[in-house]
Design a protein around this motif. Structure first.
Motif, PDB file in Angstrom:
ATOM      1  N   MET A  76       0.831  -1.202   0.000  1.00  0.00           N
ATOM      2  CA  MET A  76       0.000   0.000   0.000  1.00  0.00           C
ATOM      3  C   MET A  76       0.861   1.245   0.000  1.00  0.00           C
ATOM      4  SD  MET A  76      -3.051   0.964  -0.097  1.00  0.00           S
ATOM      5  CE  MET A  76      -4.158   2.263   0.291  1.00  0.00           C
ATOM      6  N   SER A  77       1.991   1.245   0.706  1.00  0.00           N
ATOM      7  CA  SER A  77       2.818   2.440   0.769  1.00  0.00           C
ATOM      8  C   SER A  77       3.494   2.718  -0.563  1.00  0.00           C
ATOM      9  CB  SER A  77       3.823   2.304   1.899  1.00  0.00           C
ATOM     10  OG  SER A  77       4.650   1.182   1.664  1.00  0.00           O
ATOM     11  N   GLY A  78       3.829   1.687  -1.341  1.00  0.00           N
ATOM     12  CA  GLY A  78       4.401   1.888  -2.670  1.00  0.00           C
ATOM     13  C   GLY A  78       3.407   2.595  -3.577  1.00  0.00           C
ATOM     14  N   LEU A  79       2.171   2.177  -3.501  1.00  0.00           N
ATOM     15  CA  LEU A  79       1.112   2.821  -4.278  1.00  0.00           C
ATOM     16  C   LEU A  79       0.980   4.280  -3.867  1.00  0.00           C
ATOM     17  CD1 LEU A  79      -1.343   2.843  -6.157  1.00  0.00           C
ATOM     18  CD2 LEU A  79      -2.696   1.967  -4.244  1.00  0.00           C
TER      19      LEU A  79
ATOM     20  N   GLU B 270       3.842  10.616   1.979  1.00  0.00           N
ATOM     21  CA  GLU B 270       5.298  10.666   2.065  1.00  0.00           C
ATOM     22  C   GLU B 270       5.822   9.934   3.289  1.00  0.00           C
ATOM     23  OE1 GLU B 270       6.425  14.713  -0.390  1.00  0.00           O
ATOM     24  OE2 GLU B 270       6.275  14.782   1.789  1.00  0.00           O
ATOM     25  N   GLU B 271       5.080   9.946   4.385  1.00  0.00           N
ATOM     26  CA  GLU B 271       5.503   9.301   5.613  1.00  0.00           C
ATOM     27  C   GLU B 271       5.378   7.780   5.544  1.00  0.00           C
ATOM     28  OE1 GLU B 271       3.160  11.060   8.652  1.00  0.00           O
ATOM     29  OE2 GLU B 271       3.827  13.102   8.195  1.00  0.00           O
ATOM     30  N   LYS B 272       4.592   7.252   4.611  1.00  0.00           N
ATOM     31  CA  LYS B 272       4.282   5.823   4.585  1.00  0.00           C
ATOM     32  C   LYS B 272       4.958   5.042   3.460  1.00  0.00           C
ATOM     33  CE  LYS B 272      -0.353   6.733   6.361  1.00  0.00           C
ATOM     34  NZ  LYS B 272      -1.770   6.564   6.114  1.00  0.00           N
ATOM     35  N   VAL B 273       5.679   5.743   2.560  1.00  0.00           N
ATOM     36  CA  VAL B 273       6.161   5.114   1.334  1.00  0.00           C
ATOM     37  C   VAL B 273       7.276   4.090   1.604  1.00  0.00           C
ATOM     38  CG1 VAL B 273       7.336   5.556  -0.854  1.00  0.00           C
ATOM     39  CG2 VAL B 273       5.502   7.054  -0.086  1.00  0.00           C
ATOM     40  N   VAL B 274       7.130   2.910   1.043  1.00  0.00           N
ATOM     41  CA  VAL B 274       8.163   1.873   1.080  1.00  0.00           C
ATOM     42  C   VAL B 274       8.221   1.262  -0.320  1.00  0.00           C
ATOM     43  CG1 VAL B 274       8.836  -0.344   2.070  1.00  0.00           C
ATOM     44  CG2 VAL B 274       7.727   1.371   3.510  1.00  0.00           C
ATOM     45  N   SER B 275       9.415   1.014  -0.795  1.00  0.00           N
ATOM     46  CA  SER B 275       9.561   0.465  -2.139  1.00  0.00           C
ATOM     47  C   SER B 275       9.089  -0.978  -2.189  1.00  0.00           C
ATOM     48  CB  SER B 275      11.019   0.544  -2.580  1.00  0.00           C
ATOM     49  OG  SER B 275      11.172  -0.057  -3.837  1.00  0.00           O
TER      50      SER B 275
ATOM     51  N   VAL C 192       1.067   2.789 -10.766  1.00  0.00           N
ATOM     52  CA  VAL C 192       1.037   4.027 -11.554  1.00  0.00           C
ATOM     53  C   VAL C 192      -0.094   3.969 -12.567  1.00  0.00           C
ATOM     54  CG1 VAL C 192       2.265   5.357 -13.317  1.00  0.00           C
ATOM     55  CG2 VAL C 192       3.466   4.624 -11.267  1.00  0.00           C
ATOM     56  N   LEU C 193      -0.195   2.866 -13.269  1.00  0.00           N
ATOM     57  CA  LEU C 193      -1.250   2.734 -14.276  1.00  0.00           C
ATOM     58  C   LEU C 193      -2.639   2.822 -13.649  1.00  0.00           C
ATOM     59  CD1 LEU C 193       0.258  -0.080 -16.529  1.00  0.00           C
ATOM     60  CD2 LEU C 193       0.074   2.374 -17.044  1.00  0.00           C
TER      61      LEU C 193
END
Length: 197
Positions: free
Chosen positions: A1-4, A60-65, A75-76
């Motif tokens: 979810m964080s990547g999204l 921004e605080e939750k993003v993980v690759s 992205v799509l």
């Protein structure tokens, strides 16, 4: 979810940078289908960009690759949702036009769809009741310019927003929903180009 979330933030940031470009390129689409609602469409685009900025700060605080494959799919999906939302908002604004702009749009659609045949144009009861003076003459003039003849049918069509062209046994659905549905891929390409390129 964080990547999204990270991907959506980046897309929204790109959209914000392209607002000036979007307004210029989308103007031809709005003129053709929306007419006098350019200001409302621009306001809706601004709301989307503003919401994107608020969402970006949270994400921004939750993003993980999560890997390139997942990123590409996210992205799509996010782009598709934004594109569909933009198209739906434009359609909603088209349906909310005042009578003058509404029937001017109807006349433009008649120009695109009239055939070199004799036929009728059917409206819903609501539109028949609010037809502007001289509108049937304008429809007739458009049909004549295409080598045909069109008259307004007094039979109510079971539709909303738009009309049905009747040529003998053939009926052409020219409702706003049908037109957008038939041109959805083309509209998605236009909106995608305006938002993301």
């Amino acid at each position: 979810m964080s990547g999204l979330d990270n991907i959506v933030k980046r897309i929204k940031a790109e959209a914000r940078e392209q607002v000036d470009i979007v307004e210029k390129e989308v103007s031809s689409f709005k003129k053709e289908y929306v007419g006098q609602v350019k200001a409302e469409t621009s306001a809706e685009i601004k709301k989307i960009v503003d919401q994107s900025a608020r969402d970006r700060a949270i994400y921004e605080e939750k993003v993980v690759s999560n890997g390139e494959f997942r990123r590409r799919n996210a992205v799509l999906k996010a782009k598709g949702e934004m594109i569909d939302e933009t198209i739906q908002k434009a359609l909603d604004e088209l349906k909310a036009l005042d009578d003058n702009a509404y029937f001017e749009t109807i006349l433009n659609i008649v120009k695109e769809n009239a055939q070199a045949k004799e036929g009728q144009i059917r409206f819903c009861a609501k539109d028949i009741a609010r037809l502007p003076d001289g509108f049937e003459a304008k429809v007739s003039e458009v049909a004549q310019s295409k080598g045909g003849k069109l008259t307004i049918d007094s039979t109510n069509a079971d539709i909303d927003y738009g009309f049905i062209l009747v040529y003998g046994d053939i009926e052409e659905n020219c409702t706003f929903d049908a037109i957008v549905a038939s041109k959805r891929d083309q509209l998605r390409d236009i909106v995608n180009k305006n938002l993301f390129e």
